[in-house]
Design a protein around this motif. Structure first.
Motif, PDB file in Angstrom:
ATOM      1  N   THR A 111       0.844  -1.188   0.000  1.00 15.23           N
ATOM      2  CA  THR A 111       0.000   0.000   0.000  1.00 15.23           C
ATOM      3  C   THR A 111       0.883   1.243   0.000  1.00 15.23           C
ATOM      4  OG1 THR A 111      -0.144   0.089   2.410  1.00 15.23           O
ATOM      5  CG2 THR A 111      -1.885  -1.097   1.232  1.00 15.23           C
ATOM      6  N   CYS A 112       0.335   2.316  -0.510  1.00 18.09           N
ATOM      7  CA  CYS A 112       1.023   3.601  -0.477  1.00 18.09           C
ATOM      8  C   CYS A 112      -0.002   4.707  -0.663  1.00 18.09           C
ATOM      9  CB  CYS A 112       2.116   3.689  -1.536  1.00 18.09           C
ATOM     10  SG  CYS A 112       1.538   3.471  -3.222  1.00 18.09           S
ATOM     11  N   VAL A 113       0.405   5.924  -0.374  1.00 22.64           N
ATOM     12  CA  VAL A 113      -0.431   7.102  -0.581  1.00 22.64           C
ATOM     13  C   VAL A 113       0.179   7.900  -1.718  1.00 22.64           C
ATOM     14  CG1 VAL A 113      -1.280   9.255   0.413  1.00 22.64           C
ATOM     15  CG2 VAL A 113      -1.185   7.176   1.814  1.00 22.64           C
ATOM     16  N   SER A 114      -0.649   8.243  -2.705  1.00 26.08           N
ATOM     17  CA  SER A 114      -0.205   9.014  -3.855  1.00 26.08           C
ATOM     18  C   SER A 114      -0.746  10.430  -3.743  1.00 26.08           C
ATOM     19  CB  SER A 114      -0.692   8.361  -5.159  1.00 26.08           C
ATOM     20  OG  SER A 114      -0.421   9.194  -6.263  1.00 26.08           O
ATOM     21  N   ARG A 115       0.147  11.404  -3.910  1.00 25.26           N
ATOM     22  CA  ARG A 115      -0.250  12.813  -3.887  1.00 25.26           C
ATOM     23  C   ARG A 115       0.240  13.473  -5.173  1.00 25.26           C
ATOM     24  NH1 ARG A 115       2.435  14.320   1.780  1.00 25.26           N
ATOM     25  NH2 ARG A 115       4.093  13.170   0.752  1.00 25.26           N
ATOM     26  N   PRO A 116      -0.387  13.152  -6.299  1.00 28.32           N
ATOM     27  CA  PRO A 116       0.085  13.697  -7.580  1.00 28.32           C
ATOM     28  C   PRO A 116      -0.076  15.199  -7.633  1.00 28.32           C
ATOM     29  CG  PRO A 116      -2.046  12.641  -7.857  1.00 28.32           C
ATOM     30  CD  PRO A 116      -1.599  12.324  -6.467  1.00 28.32           C
ATOM     31  N   ARG A 117       0.907  15.861  -8.250  1.00 28.05           N
ATOM     32  CA  ARG A 117       0.890  17.315  -8.354  1.00 28.05           C
ATOM     33  C   ARG A 117       0.295  17.785  -9.675  1.00 28.05           C
ATOM     34  NH1 ARG A 117       5.098  19.539  -5.384  1.00 28.05           N
ATOM     35  NH2 ARG A 117       4.526  21.519  -6.337  1.00 28.05           N
ATOM     36  N   SER A 118      -0.067  16.833 -10.536  1.00 29.88           N
ATOM     37  CA  SER A 118      -0.669  17.187 -11.816  1.00 29.88           C
ATOM     38  C   SER A 118      -1.464  15.993 -12.325  1.00 29.88           C
ATOM     39  CB  SER A 118       0.405  17.567 -12.845  1.00 29.88           C
ATOM     40  OG  SER A 118       1.190  16.436 -13.175  1.00 29.88           O
ATOM     41  N   ILE A 119      -2.363  16.257 -13.264  1.00 33.58           N
ATOM     42  CA  ILE A 119      -3.117  15.167 -13.890  1.00 33.58           C
ATOM     43  C   ILE A 119      -2.166  14.243 -14.627  1.00 33.58           C
ATOM     44  CG2 ILE A 119      -4.822  14.631 -15.676  1.00 33.58           C
ATOM     45  CD1 ILE A 119      -6.280  17.188 -14.913  1.00 33.58           C
ATOM     46  N   GLU A 120      -1.152  14.829 -15.249  1.00 36.57           N
ATOM     47  CA  GLU A 120      -0.184  14.026 -16.002  1.00 36.57           C
ATOM     48  C   GLU A 120       0.560  13.073 -15.069  1.00 36.57           C
ATOM     49  OE1 GLU A 120      -1.435  17.471 -18.187  1.00 36.57           O
ATOM     50  OE2 GLU A 120      -0.468  17.339 -16.204  1.00 36.57           O
ATOM     51  N   GLN A 121       0.930  13.573 -13.898  1.00 39.26           N
ATOM     52  CA  GLN A 121       1.637  12.733 -12.933  1.00 39.26           C
ATOM     53  C   GLN A 121       0.737  11.616 -12.417  1.00 39.26           C
ATOM     54  OE1 GLN A 121       2.825  14.308  -8.945  1.00 39.26           O
ATOM     55  NE2 GLN A 121       4.917  14.016  -9.678  1.00 39.26           N
ATOM     56  N   ASP A 123      -1.891  10.266 -14.028  1.00 35.02           N
ATOM     57  CA  ASP A 123      -2.131   9.292 -15.094  1.00 35.02           C
ATOM     58  C   ASP A 123      -0.888   8.468 -15.395  1.00 35.02           C
ATOM     59  OD1 ASP A 123      -4.674  10.248 -15.212  1.00 35.02           O
ATOM     60  OD2 ASP A 123      -4.428  11.353 -17.093  1.00 35.02           O
ATOM     61  N   ALA A 124       0.273   9.089 -15.306  1.00 36.05           N
ATOM     62  CA  ALA A 124       1.510   8.349 -15.578  1.00 36.05           C
ATOM     63  C   ALA A 124       1.654   7.193 -14.605  1.00 36.05           C
ATOM     64  CB  ALA A 124       2.714   9.286 -15.475  1.00 36.05           C
ATOM     65  N   LEU A 125       1.314   7.417 -13.329  1.00 33.73           N
ATOM     66  CA  LEU A 125       1.443   6.364 -12.333  1.00 33.73           C
ATOM     67  C   LEU A 125       0.355   5.311 -12.484  1.00 33.73           C
ATOM     68  CD1 LEU A 125       2.858   5.348  -9.698  1.00 33.73           C
ATOM     69  CD2 LEU A 125       1.103   6.633  -8.441  1.00 33.73           C
ATOM     70  N   LEU A 126      -0.910   5.756 -12.556  1.00 30.16           N
ATOM     71  CA  LEU A 126      -2.026   4.812 -12.526  1.00 30.16           C
ATOM     72  C   LEU A 126      -2.290   4.126 -13.856  1.00 30.16           C
ATOM     73  CD1 LEU A 126      -4.627   6.772 -10.345  1.00 30.16           C
ATOM     74  CD2 LEU A 126      -3.025   4.984  -9.635  1.00 30.16           C
ATOM     75  N   LEU A 127      -1.998   4.807 -14.962  1.00 27.46           N
ATOM     76  CA  LEU A 127      -2.344   4.251 -16.269  1.00 27.46           C
ATOM     77  C   LEU A 127      -1.158   3.673 -17.031  1.00 27.46           C
ATOM     78  CD1 LEU A 127      -4.846   7.000 -17.496  1.00 27.46           C
ATOM     79  CD2 LEU A 127      -5.321   4.898 -16.217  1.00 27.46           C
ATOM     80  N   HIS A 128       0.053   4.025 -16.598  1.00 26.75           N
ATOM     81  CA  HIS A 128       1.223   3.565 -17.354  1.00 26.75           C
ATOM     82  C   HIS A 128       2.240   2.829 -16.476  1.00 26.75           C
ATOM     83  CE1 HIS A 128      -0.196   5.791 -20.845  1.00 26.75           C
ATOM     84  NE2 HIS A 128      -0.366   6.857 -20.071  1.00 26.75           N
ATOM     85  N   THR A 129       2.784   3.494 -15.472  1.00 29.22           N
ATOM     86  CA  THR A 129       3.864   2.899 -14.690  1.00 29.22           C
ATOM     87  C   THR A 129       3.431   1.623 -13.987  1.00 29.22           C
ATOM     88  OG1 THR A 129       4.841   5.082 -14.334  1.00 29.22           O
ATOM     89  CG2 THR A 129       5.555   3.316 -12.873  1.00 29.22           C
ATOM     90  N   LEU A 130       2.350   1.687 -13.198  1.00 31.00           N
ATOM     91  CA  LEU A 130       1.927   0.503 -12.454  1.00 31.00           C
ATOM     92  C   LEU A 130       1.381  -0.607 -13.356  1.00 31.00           C
ATOM     93  CD1 LEU A 130       0.336   2.110  -9.256  1.00 31.00           C
ATOM     94  CD2 LEU A 130       2.546   0.956  -9.470  1.00 31.00           C
TER      95      LEU A 130
END
Length: 345
Positions: A111-121, A123-130
């Motif tokens: 588990t972790c907490v995500s605090r993205p500073r932008s929509i791009e950040q 989406d990059a984590l949730l839709l691409h990186t992971l």
């Protein structure tokens, strides 16, 4: 006057606890003011503070609350193969926008907490990186809809102060466990300049960095740094957080609670849980469970008593899953090495 005698390896004494509590209320409180409040010298407070940092018991950092910037907070629950879970957690701990990275007792979840500073950040984590990571078998992303705020932040040492001392501390401005108070915030998302960003990076490393030091780094004057820091705090963008080595404070069992609560009871249950000494964070979320909480207990029997007695007494909870952490690799702004917090550089 209180004694300045403390064991470098033992549990915290009363003065240590008072200092920690004061820092939760005002992370940048001047040592002279705190010394006067506690009837000890400024030098004693400074020595104790340095000792707490050097022993890896606590760390103060400035954190960015993404909500006033127009972005949500997320609690991520990531499934992986048991033999790859630790490696995945170690990799996630290196992401600057992720905090509270924990390997759960299931052995195959992080588990972790995500605090993205932008929509791009985001989406990059949730839709691409992971999704593209070979270790990841599935992701459940719970958006934080509302965080329930406690009258007293953990570690709850209010009882060590007189009413007069608490009055002199003033309104709480700090926090613990990566949890800025929710508020309406500004009418429009706050724009951050390059100098703002540089200042926030410095405060992330050391929440008590002097104004003059920050000014020298970013090319401002110290008064301008102080003004801008106050503006960002007022807007809810900047908050101060304390990371603790909780094992050194006597807490051996920590983890997460995932609850399903009847919608009509959600607010009441959240408000009740935030008053429980065992709970350090609780929020209403989206997803298959609608209430998420982080807990700290002395031991497993303590956790059992908490679940059966305190939670069992609350109406509205229809399902509960408790997932203790096997390892916490990263807190708000520190890595955990053994039983010490180590600031991220």
């Amino acid at each position: 006057m209180q004694s300045d005698e403390s064991s470098e390896s033992s549990a915290l004494d009363v003065l240590d606890k008072q200092i920690l509590h004061a820092l939760v209320y005002d992370a940048r409180i001047p040592f002279a003011k705190l010394g006067s409040l506690l009837d000890v010298s400024e030098q004693t407070i400074a020595r104790r503070y340095r000792s707490l940092r050097q022993r890896g018991i606590m760390h103060v950092s400035g954190q960015v609350n993404a909500v006033p910037l127009g972005h949500a907070r997320w609690v991520l629950r990531i499934r992986t193969a048991p033999d790859k879970a630790l490696r995945l957690a170690e990799s996630l701990a290196r992401f600057s926008e992720l905090s509270w990275v924990s390997l759960l007792s299931t052995g195959s979840e992080v588990t972790c907490v995500s605090r993205p500073r932008s929509i791009e950040q985001r989406d990059a984590l949730l839709l691409h990186t992971l999704p593209k990571a070979s270790q990841v078998l599935g992701v459940a992303a719970h958006e934080v809809m509302h965080r329930f705020v406690a009258d007293e932040e953990w570690p709850r040492f209010t009882h060590l102060f007189t009413e007069q001392q608490l009055g002199e501390l003033g309104q709480r401005s700090g926090g613990a466990f990566g949890a800025p108070p929710d508020s309406a915030g500004p009418d429009a998302p706050v724009d951050l300049s390059a100098e703002d960003e540089a200042m926030l990076v410095l405060l992330g490393r050391d929440g008590r960095a002097p104004y003059a030091q920050i000014a020298a780094e970013i090319g401002w004057t110290a008064p301008r740094v102080a003004r801008r820091m106050a503006e960002l705090e007022q807007a809810g963008v900047l908050y101060f957080d304390l990371d603790f080595a909780v094992e050194r404070m006597g807490y051996t069992v920590r983890g997460a609670l995932w609850l399903r609560v009847r919608p009509s009871d959600l607010d009441a249950v959240g408000r009740a849980m935030v008053t429980h000494p065992e709970i350090v964070f609780v929020a209403a979320t989206t997803g298959s469970t609608n209430l998420f909480a982080s807990f700290l207990c002395r031991d497993t029997p303590h956790l059992y008593r908490y679940i059966t007695e305190r939670l069992g007494a609350l109406d509205g909870i229809t399902d509960l899953e408790a997932t203790p952490s096997l390892r916490v690799l990263k807190q708000a702004q520190t890595l955990l090495t053994s039983d010490r917090v180590a600031p991220i550089r």
